[in-house]
Design a protein around this motif. Sequence first.
Motif, short mmCIF file in Angstrom:
data_model
loop_
_atom_site.label_atom_id
_atom_site.label_comp_id
_atom_site.label_asym_id
_atom_site.label_seq_id
_atom_site.Cartn_x
_atom_site.Cartn_y
_atom_site.Cartn_z
N LEU A 158 83.47 43.55 7.24
CA LEU A 158 84.11 42.31 6.81
C LEU A 158 84.83 42.46 5.47
O LEU A 158 85.74 41.70 5.16
CB LEU A 158 83.07 41.19 6.72
CG LEU A 158 82.44 40.75 8.05
CD1 LEU A 158 81.36 39.71 7.79
CD2 LEU A 158 83.50 40.20 8.99
N ARG A 159 84.42 43.43 4.64
CA ARG A 159 84.99 43.56 3.30
C ARG A 159 85.55 44.96 3.06
O ARG A 159 85.42 45.51 1.97
CB ARG A 159 83.92 43.21 2.24
CG ARG A 159 83.54 41.73 2.25
CD ARG A 159 82.52 41.41 1.17
NE ARG A 159 82.98 41.74 -0.17
CZ ARG A 159 83.80 40.96 -0.90
NH1 ARG A 159 84.25 39.81 -0.40
NH2 ARG A 159 84.16 41.32 -2.11
N LYS A 199 88.60 45.97 2.73
CA LYS A 199 89.65 46.03 1.70
C LYS A 199 89.04 46.16 0.31
O LYS A 199 89.50 46.97 -0.51
CB LYS A 199 90.55 44.79 1.78
CG LYS A 199 91.42 44.73 3.02
CD LYS A 199 92.27 43.45 3.02
CE LYS A 199 93.16 43.37 4.25
NZ LYS A 199 93.99 42.14 4.26
N HIS A 200 88.02 45.37 0.03
CA HIS A 200 87.38 45.43 -1.28
C HIS A 200 86.57 46.72 -1.42
O HIS A 200 86.52 47.32 -2.50
CB HIS A 200 86.49 44.21 -1.48
CG HIS A 200 87.25 42.92 -1.51
ND1 HIS A 200 87.92 42.48 -2.63
CD2 HIS A 200 87.45 41.98 -0.55
CE1 HIS A 200 88.50 41.32 -2.36
NE2 HIS A 200 88.24 41.00 -1.11
N GLY A 201 85.96 47.14 -0.32
CA GLY A 201 85.15 48.35 -0.37
C GLY A 201 85.98 49.59 -0.62
O GLY A 201 85.57 50.48 -1.38
N ILE A 202 87.16 49.68 -0.01
CA ILE A 202 87.98 50.86 -0.22
C ILE A 202 88.56 50.87 -1.64
O ILE A 202 88.69 51.92 -2.26
CB ILE A 202 89.10 50.97 0.85
CG1 ILE A 202 89.67 52.40 0.90
CG2 ILE A 202 90.21 49.98 0.63
CD1 ILE A 202 88.70 53.45 1.37
N GLU A 233 79.14 55.48 4.27
CA GLU A 233 79.45 55.07 5.64
C GLU A 233 80.87 54.50 5.72
O GLU A 233 81.61 54.78 6.68
CB GLU A 233 78.45 54.02 6.11
CG GLU A 233 78.65 53.58 7.56
CD GLU A 233 77.59 52.60 8.03
OE1 GLU A 233 77.63 52.21 9.20
OE2 GLU A 233 76.74 52.21 7.21
N LEU A 234 81.27 53.73 4.71
CA LEU A 234 82.62 53.16 4.70
C LEU A 234 83.67 54.26 4.74
O LEU A 234 84.63 54.19 5.53
CB LEU A 234 82.81 52.28 3.47
CG LEU A 234 84.18 51.60 3.31
CD1 LEU A 234 84.02 50.21 2.69
CD2 LEU A 234 85.13 52.43 2.44
N LEU A 235 83.52 55.29 3.91
CA LEU A 235 84.52 56.36 3.85
C LEU A 235 84.49 57.22 5.11
O LEU A 235 85.55 57.69 5.56
CB LEU A 235 84.32 57.21 2.61
CG LEU A 235 84.69 56.56 1.28
CD1 LEU A 235 84.37 57.50 0.12
CD2 LEU A 235 86.17 56.18 1.25
N PHE A 236 83.31 57.45 5.67
CA PHE A 236 83.24 58.24 6.90
C PHE A 236 84.01 57.55 8.02
O PHE A 236 84.84 58.18 8.70
CB PHE A 236 81.79 58.45 7.32
CG PHE A 236 81.67 59.17 8.64
CD1 PHE A 236 81.83 60.54 8.72
CD2 PHE A 236 81.43 58.46 9.81
CE1 PHE A 236 81.75 61.20 9.95
CE2 PHE A 236 81.34 59.10 11.04
CZ PHE A 236 81.50 60.48 11.10
N HIS A 237 83.75 56.27 8.24
CA HIS A 237 84.44 55.56 9.32
C HIS A 237 85.94 55.45 9.03
O HIS A 237 86.77 55.56 9.94
CB HIS A 237 83.83 54.17 9.51
CG HIS A 237 82.49 54.20 10.19
ND1 HIS A 237 82.31 54.68 11.47
CD2 HIS A 237 81.26 53.81 9.76
CE1 HIS A 237 81.03 54.58 11.81
NE2 HIS A 237 80.37 54.06 10.78
N HIS A 238 86.28 55.25 7.77
CA HIS A 238 87.70 55.22 7.38
C HIS A 238 88.37 56.55 7.73
O HIS A 238 89.47 56.57 8.30
CB HIS A 238 87.81 54.94 5.88
CG HIS A 238 89.13 55.27 5.27
ND1 HIS A 238 90.33 54.71 5.68
CD2 HIS A 238 89.44 56.12 4.24
CE1 HIS A 238 91.32 55.20 4.95
NE2 HIS A 238 90.81 56.05 4.08
N SER A 239 87.72 57.66 7.44
CA SER A 239 88.30 58.97 7.71
C SER A 239 88.50 59.21 9.20
O SER A 239 89.52 59.77 9.61
CB SER A 239 87.42 60.07 7.11
OG SER A 239 87.37 59.96 5.70
#
Length: 216
Positions: free
Chosen positions: A163-164, A166-169, A32-38
């Motif tokens: 909230l995290r 930066k750490h997640g990426i 989910e993190l990478l999808f929203h980032h993309s």
Amino acid sequence: MIDEAKVVAGIKIPDSAMAKAATELVRDTETELLFHHSRRVFLFGALTGERKNLDYDPELLYIGAMFHDMGIMDRYASDTERFEVDGANAAREFLSAYDLSERDVDDVWDSIALHTTPGIPQHKRPTVALVTAGVEMDVLGIAYDDFTDTEREEICSCHPRGLRFKHGILSSFCLGTIKKPQTTFGNVKADLLSYMDPTYKRENFVDIILSSKWES
């Protein structure tokens, strides 16, 4: 919310059959993190293109943005290539089902393969330049103040950073490199593994030259 937002911060989300297929593939494959980032990379890249009056193709930019981190995922990861190249190859394979010119496919490939190679993409065609611009904004905050508060807030409302982030990426990038540390030579991922992996030893360009088999 993802499917309901047809326009975000004044940017229309591409909705062709190709774009929809890319969206579903990336959503089903990535975290989910990478999808929203993309998706944010696409939106920040497109806004950069609008601000700079670049004649960019939103569909090509969308594919480049959506696939730019696909090489991190096990499904597309090779044993020897940089994850950026793995993602570029995944995009090329995906695009083979569509009637695109070789130049357009090459631009998408370059946009993904070069997105962590500073100093080059901005001199390339718009698809390449704008994928990197979107990545640099979302990950590094480069050109942050060139976007309005409203633009940033609307994009992050539709595609939250969390909230995290930066750490997640950083953890995501580590996942794409820790099994093949040799691919970090000469690129920014060497900084990443130096921070994330206590066993990692950075290769040194000078040492490689001086220790080569050449006598002088």
